[in-house]
Scaffold this active site. Structure first.
Site, mmCIF file in Angstrom:
data_model
loop_
_atom_site.group_PDB
_atom_site.id
_atom_site.type_symbol
_atom_site.label_atom_id
_atom_site.label_comp_id
_atom_site.label_asym_id
_atom_site.label_seq_id
_atom_site.Cartn_x
_atom_site.Cartn_y
_atom_site.Cartn_z
ATOM 1 N N ASP A 204 22.154 21.842 2.731
ATOM 2 C CA ASP A 204 23.080 22.144 1.485
ATOM 3 C C ASP A 204 23.143 23.445 0.875
ATOM 4 O OD1 ASP A 204 25.319 21.058 -0.302
ATOM 5 O OD2 ASP A 204 23.774 21.295 -1.911
ATOM 6 N N GLU A 234 25.214 24.775 5.659
ATOM 7 C CA GLU A 234 26.374 24.982 4.960
ATOM 8 C C GLU A 234 26.683 26.664 4.395
ATOM 9 O OE1 GLU A 234 28.717 23.368 1.031
ATOM 10 O OE2 GLU A 234 26.584 23.429 1.012
ATOM 11 N N ASP A 300 34.150 18.258 1.126
ATOM 12 C CA ASP A 300 34.312 19.426 0.062
ATOM 13 C C ASP A 300 35.787 20.007 0.047
ATOM 14 O OD1 ASP A 300 32.049 19.281 -1.271
ATOM 15 O OD2 ASP A 300 31.017 20.419 0.375
#
Length: 464
Positions: A204, A234, A300
């Site tokens: 992340d 990410e 997301d």
């Protein structure tokens, strides 16, 4: 840099654990919402690890061979990006025995499982931050975070001011990864879960730990436990640095998603799409290009069906393109049955297990794409050779080439049938050769060095 061999052949399925399936009623939180309630930031709906185990047959039937799990560690939220204990499975999802059972069941079916690693920030209940709140300037953990001033207020309304929080959220205090004790803690966590059998980490916001030495150490720690573990970053922009030596194997390829959805929704011209695809194919080293994680939806983003304004032909064309290009395609749970949803939290709805609610035609389409990609090595490992970029007629074509094996991909993104003549110069097709449509009926004949094809509106073909 050596990347895991298996990622080139991977087809991922992303699961948001609270919303996929419940396989153990005893883990339900007392404040659970009815399954299928409109998703909210705070509303748990009771998904757990046993639910995933009980539906592995569903995933095998779909054809996937890899799973990416959103965070599963102890946390007070449905999304679990505010971790309070990196060594404990959240009891609302199960326990360590459930996690090991999931890995055992998945690995017996040759399914790999990667975990979400949230190492830039933690939750307010994390032991070191809790000590800081209790003891303020006297805390032995004050250097684990970025403290601006004392006393620290972590719960009143407003942005984080006394300390740095991710995007100024008080609930997400940012680690000071320059602190050797913090680094050791994170490295130990990374090592521990690979030792338990996880097949890799999805990182992340790794760009918010802007420290090459940190990530080189992280990579060494992970690969020392399992050289074939996948490290996925990410990163939302095309940035080769993040797959350079000492960094990630691949990235969440959001730029590719944007290009595909832009062209099928006619928000991006064919010329612009072609340029973006060419750039993405050139910017990364080959081993990293083929280790990219290619999503069309995620926790997301808006769901695929919603982005495509509920137009199934656009959705099918986007998927055709996604499965045609280098990198590991990913299905976000529920997109294969036509689930809808806007931005977070609407994109995190509970999976609909009533078959009568499924878009079965769409699911069958994805099954077909997966089966063909598994069967044809050129679709997984072949080079890309562009054949056509016709801006005026909204058509694009290329070939995937692996030795003597070729698959010709052609797409019509317009709302009008298009009759095309493709020039095959430089490709290993010969006069009189018959090409078969892998995705439906029809045969096409090569005449000299050209191929005539007719494409219905918003459609595409794979020819071999």
């Amino acid at each position: 840099m050596i990347v895991p061999y298996w990622v080139k052949d991977a087809i991922f399925y992303q699961i948001f654990p609270d919303r996929f399936a419940n396989g153990d009623e005893s883990t339900k939180p007392v404040n659970v919402q009815p399954w299928g309630s409109p998703p909210t930031i705070h509303g748990f709906q009771g998904g757990n690890l046993r639910g995933i185990i009980q539906h592995l047959d569903y995933l095998l039937d779909l054809g996937i061979n890899s799973i990416y799990l959103n965070p599963i560690f102890l946390s007070p939220s449905t999304h679990r990006y505010n971790t309070t204990d990196y060594y404990q499975i959240d009891p609302r999802l199960g326990d360590m025995s459930d996690f090991r059972a999931l890995l055992d069941a998945a690995h017996k079916q040759n399914i790999r499982v990667i975990l979400d690693g949230v190492f830039n920030h933690c939750g307010r209940g994390f032991f070191a931050f809790n000590d800081l709140l209790e003891n303020q300037e006297h805390s032995g953990y004050k250097d684990w975070f970025h403290v601006n001033k004392f006393p620290i207020d972590a719960y009143s309304p407003g942005d984080a001011q006394d300390y740095i929080g991710w995007w100024k959220y008080k609930s997400l205090p940012k680690f000071n990864t320059s602190n050797p004790y913090v680094r050791r803690y994170i490295m130990n966590v990374a090592r521990y879960w690979i030792q338990q059998g996880a097949d890799g980490w999805r990182l992340d916001v790794p760009n918010e730990i802007d420290d090459d030495e940190f990530w080189a150490e992280f990579r060494e720690v992970v690969k020392s436990q399992n050289p074939d573990a996948y490290i996925l970053g990410e990163i939302w922009d095309p940035l080769p640095r993040w797959v350079s030596e000492g960094h990630c194997d691949g990235l969440m390829n959001y730029p590719l998603r944007d290009a595909i959805l832009g062209v099928v929704n006619n928000k991006l011209t064919i010329n612009a799409f072609s340029e973006r695809i060419d750039d993405l194919l050139k910017i990364y080293a080959r081993e990293n290009l083929f280790a990219m994680y290619n999503p069309l939806g995620s926790h997301d983003t808006e769901r695929l069906m919603t982005v495509c304004i509920n137009d199934q032909q656009r959705v099918k064309l986007a998927l055709l393109c996604q499965f045609s290009l280098p990198g590991a395609p990913s299905i976000y749970y529920g997109d294969e049955i036509g689930m809808e949803g806007g931005k977070d939290p609407s994109c995190r709805g509970a999976f609909r297990w009533e078959i009568k609610t499924w878009n079965c035609e769409l699911r069958a389409w994805i099954q077909q794409l997966i089966a063909l990609r598994k069967r044809i090595p050129a679709l997984r490992r072949g080079e890309v050779k562009r054949i056509l970029a016709d801006n005026s007629r909204f058509c694009y074509a290329f070939s995937r080439v692996l030795g003597k094996e070729q698959v010709l991909v052609a797409m019509n993104t317009s709302d009008t049938r298009r009759n095309l003549r493709l020039t095959l110069t430089g490709l290993d097709f010969h006069d009189g050769q018959i090409l078969h449509n892998l995705l439906g009926a029809g045969e096409f004949f090569v005449s000299g060095d050209t191929l005539a094809i007719s494409l219905p509106p918003r459609s595409g073909v794979w020819l071999q």
